[in-house]
Design an enzyme around this catalytic site. Structure first.
Site, PDB file in Angstrom:
ATOM      1  N   ASP A   1       0.834  -1.062  -0.125  1.00  8.70           N
ATOM      2  CA  ASP A   1       0.146  -0.073   0.003  1.00  8.70           C
ATOM      3  C   ASP A   1       0.934   1.279  -0.003  1.00  8.70           C
ATOM      4  OD1 ASP A   1      -2.411   1.647   0.273  1.00  8.70           O
ATOM      5  OD2 ASP A   1      -2.235   1.529   2.405  1.00  8.70           O
TER       6      ASP A   1
ATOM      7  N   ASP B   1      -0.372   5.082   1.055  1.00  9.81           N
ATOM      8  CA  ASP B   1      -0.654   6.089   2.063  1.00  9.81           C
ATOM      9  C   ASP B   1      -0.364   5.654   3.433  1.00  9.81           C
ATOM     10  OD1 ASP B   1      -1.312   7.868   0.101  1.00  9.81           O
ATOM     11  OD2 ASP B   1      -3.482   7.154  -0.130  1.00  9.81           O
TER      12      ASP B   1
ATOM     13  N   ASP C   1      -2.242  -0.502   6.021  1.00  8.03           N
ATOM     14  CA  ASP C   1      -2.407  -0.010   7.230  1.00  8.03           C
ATOM     15  C   ASP C   1      -3.902  -0.050   7.625  1.00  8.03           C
ATOM     16  OD1 ASP C   1      -3.071   2.030   5.227  1.00  8.03           O
ATOM     17  OD2 ASP C   1      -3.451   3.441   6.879  1.00  8.03           O
TER      18      ASP C   1
END
Length: 207
Positions: free
Chosen positions: A25, A27, A156
């Site tokens: 991922d 961000d 996250d």
């Protein structure tokens, strides 16, 4: 390199006939979304208080926000160029480079902010600038990561859900809003080799 990782990679090749695919991922995993968001909102809306980055209790951006807070947040996130300006999370770029160097098939896998007109192109530009053209060309931008084929997803988000049953195992990159959830996790990028090795071994050995 972790002593476990070469064994995990060799065993994966033996059992699956291919190298493992690791999805990463962007961000707040590879790039510092929260830091940039908080500093941008404070700059543009100094009269609206906002918590320091890193302390958000909910993954949902708008939890507990007033209508004025919500409007300010949308203004910041919809700004063209926002996602291209994020700084790398310490150790993330180096970790991805080491994964690639170890022979792992790595692909960046990220969700778009749909109302930002340059989000997708900003993300591709960020990957090309920090990780190179090859990874930029293989980047997946999707709102449903369960449809993306891979062995491991490093993310996250507390729970990554969608319309498909994911083939990957989720490794959480620790943030305040996911810190209490059970399961494999990376607290910072210095841990990636041992964590990834153990997850891959679990997948191929069932332990």
């Amino acid at each position: 390199m972790s002593d476990l990782l070469p064994r995990a990679l060799d065993l994966h090749m033996e059992k699956e006939g291919r190298v493992p695919t690791v999805l990463v991922d962007m961000d707040d995993v590879l790039c510092g979304w929260a830091d940039h968001f908080v500093s941008s909102r404070r700059r543009r809306f100094p009269h609206l208080p906002i918590a320091d980055p890193g302390g958000r209790e909910s993954f949902d951006l708008f939890t507990g926000f007033s209508e004025e807070d919500r409007a300010a947040t949308l203004t910041v996130l919809d700004e063209p160029g926002f996602f291209a300006a994020l700084k790398p999370v310490p150790g993330g770029v180096e970790a991805v480079e080491r994964m690639v160097g170890a022979g792992i098939d790595v692909a960046v896998c990220t969700s778009p902010w749909m109302s930002n007109p340059t989000c997708a192109s900003d993300k591709l530009r960020w990957v090309e600038e920090h990780l190179g053209a090859d990874l930029s060309h293989s980047t997946v931008i999707t709102r449903d990561k369960t449809r993306v084929v891979g062995d491991v997803l490093i993310d996250d988000k507390p729970e990554v859900t969608g319309r498909a049953r994911p083939r990957w195992s989720l490794v959480r990159f620790t943030r305040h809003y996911n810190r209490l959830l059970a399961g494999p996790r990376i607290d910072d990028w210095s841990q990636w080799e041992d964590v990834l090795a153990r997850v891959l071994l679990h997948r191929v050995e069932g332990r």
